[in-house]
Scaffold this motif. Structure first.
Motif, PDB file in Angstrom:
ATOM      1  N   LYS A  59     -31.280  57.025  17.242  1.00 62.16           N
ATOM      2  CA  LYS A  59     -31.804  57.005  18.618  1.00 62.16           C
ATOM      3  C   LYS A  59     -31.751  58.397  19.246  1.00 62.16           C
ATOM      4  N   LEU A  93     -31.466  47.021  34.759  1.00 66.40           N
ATOM      5  CA  LEU A  93     -31.332  46.430  33.428  1.00 66.40           C
ATOM      6  C   LEU A  93     -31.377  44.908  33.496  1.00 66.40           C
ATOM      7  N   GLY A  98     -31.563  54.088  27.658  1.00 65.08           N
ATOM      8  CA  GLY A  98     -32.520  54.200  28.752  1.00 65.08           C
ATOM      9  C   GLY A  98     -32.059  55.148  29.849  1.00 65.08           C
ATOM     10  N   ASN A 100     -25.052  60.544  19.875  1.00 63.04           N
ATOM     11  CA  ASN A 100     -25.074  59.094  20.069  1.00 63.04           C
ATOM     12  C   ASN A 100     -24.478  58.370  18.875  1.00 63.04           C
ATOM     13  N   ARG A 101     -23.876  57.197  19.157  1.00 65.10           N
ATOM     14  CA  ARG A 101     -23.325  56.387  18.065  1.00 65.10           C
ATOM     15  C   ARG A 101     -24.404  56.130  17.008  1.00 65.10           C
ATOM     16  N   GLY A 115     -24.810  59.705  24.519  1.00 58.37           N
ATOM     17  CA  GLY A 115     -25.634  58.508  24.718  1.00 58.37           C
ATOM     18  C   GLY A 115     -27.106  58.833  24.565  1.00 58.37           C
ATOM     19  N   SER A 175     -22.597  53.808  27.528  1.00 57.40           N
ATOM     20  CA  SER A 175     -21.857  52.758  28.225  1.00 57.40           C
ATOM     21  C   SER A 175     -20.575  52.427  27.477  1.00 57.40           C
ATOM     22  N   ALA A 176     -20.253  53.211  26.432  1.00 59.19           N
ATOM     23  CA  ALA A 176     -19.002  52.984  25.686  1.00 59.19           C
ATOM     24  C   ALA A 176     -17.821  53.234  26.608  1.00 59.19           C
TER      25      ALA A 176
HETATM   26  P1  ATR Z   1     -28.722  52.223  29.332  1.00 57.06           P
HETATM   27  O1  ATR Z   1     -30.123  51.841  29.691  1.00 57.06           O
HETATM   28  O2  ATR Z   1     -27.714  51.978  30.417  1.00 57.06           O
HETATM   29  O3  ATR Z   1     -28.656  53.610  28.801  1.00 57.06           O
HETATM   30  P2  ATR Z   1     -28.622  51.266  26.663  1.00 57.06           P
HETATM   31  O4  ATR Z   1     -30.049  51.639  26.465  1.00 57.06           O
HETATM   32  O5  ATR Z   1     -28.125  49.983  26.089  1.00 57.06           O
HETATM   33  O6  ATR Z   1     -28.284  51.210  28.195  1.00 57.06           O
HETATM   34  O7  ATR Z   1     -27.735  52.488  26.119  1.00 57.06           O
HETATM   35  C1  ATR Z   1     -26.355  52.451  26.083  1.00 57.06           C
HETATM   36  C2  ATR Z   1     -25.830  53.720  25.418  1.00 57.06           C
HETATM   37  O8  ATR Z   1     -24.413  53.606  25.256  1.00 57.06           O
HETATM   38  C3  ATR Z   1     -26.387  53.936  24.014  1.00 57.06           C
HETATM   39  O9  ATR Z   1     -26.448  55.316  23.771  1.00 57.06           O
HETATM   40  C4  ATR Z   1     -25.322  53.277  23.148  1.00 57.06           C
HETATM   41  O10 ATR Z   1     -25.241  53.727  21.826  1.00 57.06           O
HETATM   42  P3  ATR Z   1     -26.165  53.068  20.676  1.00 57.06           P
HETATM   43  O11 ATR Z   1     -27.507  53.697  20.835  1.00 57.06           O
HETATM   44  O12 ATR Z   1     -25.493  53.419  19.423  1.00 57.06           O
HETATM   45  O13 ATR Z   1     -26.181  51.593  20.953  1.00 57.06           O
HETATM   46  C5  ATR Z   1     -24.071  53.684  23.873  1.00 57.06           C
HETATM   47  N1  ATR Z   1     -22.957  52.777  23.570  1.00 57.06           N
HETATM   48  C6  ATR Z   1     -22.796  51.521  24.045  1.00 57.06           C
HETATM   49  N2  ATR Z   1     -21.647  50.988  23.551  1.00 57.06           N
HETATM   50  C7  ATR Z   1     -21.087  51.935  22.743  1.00 57.06           C
HETATM   51  C8  ATR Z   1     -19.883  52.021  21.956  1.00 57.06           C
HETATM   52  N3  ATR Z   1     -19.027  50.998  21.916  1.00 57.06           N
HETATM   53  N4  ATR Z   1     -19.634  53.160  21.280  1.00 57.06           N
HETATM   54  C9  ATR Z   1     -20.497  54.195  21.337  1.00 57.06           C
HETATM   55  N5  ATR Z   1     -21.643  54.193  22.067  1.00 57.06           N
HETATM   56  C10 ATR Z   1     -21.944  53.083  22.754  1.00 57.06           C
END
Ligand code: ATR
Length: 271
Positions: A158, A66, A132, A153-154, A129, A190-191
Motif C-alpha cells: 500500500k 469512515l 485513506g 506502512n505495515r 501509514g 491507526s495502529a
Molecule cells: P484511514 O482511512 O483512517 O487511514 P485505513 O485506510 O484503514 O484507515 O488505514 C489505516 C492505516 O493504519 C493503514 O496504514 C494500516 O496499515 P495496513 O495498510 O497494513 O492495514 C495501519 N494500521 C492499522 N492497524 C495497524 C496495526 N495493528 N499495525 C500496523 N499498522 C496498522
C-alpha cells in the motif's frame, strides 16, 4: 423566522464524532441556524440514506467519514479535482439541485500546520501509514514542495502504491532512509490507538522535528505521548479536524468560520 438548515455527518461508527459540536459552534458564531446531526448508517443503506436526507429542501450538505468516503466519491455529481485524484469525499454540498463533492481533509491539515507555524517546504517528511487518512493529506503536502517524503506502512504494497501514484519530481520512497534527518513525522496509522506507540524502525530526527498525529482523542494519543519524549513540537489531529470542518462550512455557507474559539472550547475539555 430564519431557515434552519439541515446538515450532518454520516459514518459508522459515529458515536464519538466531534463534528456536531464543532459545526453547531461555527453556526452559532456566524449567526446561521443549523440542525447538524451525526447519522450512523449501515454500509448497504448509504445510497438510500443520501436520497432520504436530501429529499428535504432545507438539507444543505453532509460530511462523510469512515467507511463512506470512497462511496461518496461515486455519488453522481461534480467532483473537485482533489476528490477525483484521491477518490474520496468528505463533504457533500447541494448546489442548485445537484451535488458538489469535495475533500477538505488535506486543506484542513495544511491550515493547521500553518497556524502552528510548521513550514514543510524543502523539509524531509516521514509518514507512518498508507490508508485513506494519509492519501487525503498527501495531495496537499506535495503541492507545498517538501524535499523528500518517506511512507512506511505495515502492508508495504500500500505504501508502494502511494509512492507510485504521487511520484513526481522529488524524492518519495517507501523505506526509511538512514541518511535522512526527518523534520516532520506524521502518524496516519491507526495502529496502537490504545496502548503504547512503537515506531517501526529507528529514525533520525533533530531538536526541531515536529510530530503530528492525524488521530485525536480527548486524552493524549499514544503517538503524542511517545513523541513528547523526543520533542516539544507535538500536535494531534484536533486542529486538522476543526480546520477541515471549517472548509466544509465554507463550502456550504460561503464564510470561513472562526476556528480559534472552537479549538479553545475543545482544548478546555481535553484531559
Ligand atoms: P484511514 O482511512 O483512517 O487511514 P485505513 O485506510 O484503514 O484507515 O488505514 C489505516 C492505516 O493504519 C493503514 O496504514 C494500516 O496499515 P495496513 O495498510 O497494513 O492495514 C495501519 N494500521 C492499522 N492497524 C495497524 C496495526 N495493528 N499495525 C500496523 N499498522 C496498522
Amino acid at each position: 423566522m430564519s431557515k434552519i438548515f439541515k446538515l450532518g455527518v454520516i459514518g459508522n461508527p459515529i458515536e464519538h464524532s466531534l463534528s456536531p459540536f464543532i459545526h453547531s459552534r461555527f453556526a452559532r458564531y456566524e449567526n446561521i441556524s443549523v440542525d447538524y446531526i451525526a447519522y450512523k448508517v449501515e454500509e448497504d443503506n448509504f445510497n438510500e440514506f443520501i436520497n432520504d436526507f436530501f429529499a428535504n429542501s432545507l438539507s444543505k450538505g453532509l460530511n462523510v467519514t469512515l467507511p463512506f468516503k470512497k462511496h461518496a466519491a461515486e455519488i453522481p455529481g461534480s467532483l473537485s479535482e482533489e476528490a477525483k485524484f484521491i477518490k474520496a469525499v468528505n463533504t457533500i454540498i447541494r448546489h442548485e439541485n445537484r451535488f458538489l463533492l469535495d475533500s477538505t481533509d488535506g486543506k484542513g491539515f495544511m491550515e493547521d500546520l500553518k497556524s502552528n507555524k510548521i513550514d514543510i517546504t524543502g523539509k524531509n517528511i516521514l509518514i507512518y501509514g498508507a490508508g485513506g487518512a494519509v492519501e487525503s493529506i498527501l495531495y496537499r503536502i506535495i503541492l507545498d514542495k517538501p524535499k523528500s517524503i518517506c511512507i512506511i506502512n505495515r502492508t508495504q504494497q500500500k505504501a508502494s502504491r502511494l509512492v507510485k501514484k504521487y511520484q513526481s519530481n522529488f524524492q518519495i520512497e517507501s523505506s526509511i532512509n538512514i541518511e535522512v534527518n526527518y523534520d516532520v513525522v506524521i502518524n496516519g496509522s491507526s495502529a496502537g490507538l490504545t496502548g503504547a506507540f512503537i515506531p517501526p524502525e529507528k529514525i533520525k530526527t533533530n531538536n526541531k522535528t515536529c510530530f503530528y498525529d492525524l488521530n485525536y482523542s480527548l486524552d493524549k494519543t499514544p503517538f503524542c505521548k511517545w513523541a513528547s519524549d523526543n520533542s516539544s513540537y507535538v500536535f494531534d489531529g484536533i486542529g486538522m479536524l476543526v480546520n477541515q470542518a471549517a472548509y466544509s462550512f465554507q463550502l456550504w455557507f460561503d464564510v470561513f468560520p472562526e476556528t480559534g474559539k472552537v479549538l479553545n472550547d475543545i482544548n478546555s475539555i481535553k484531559k
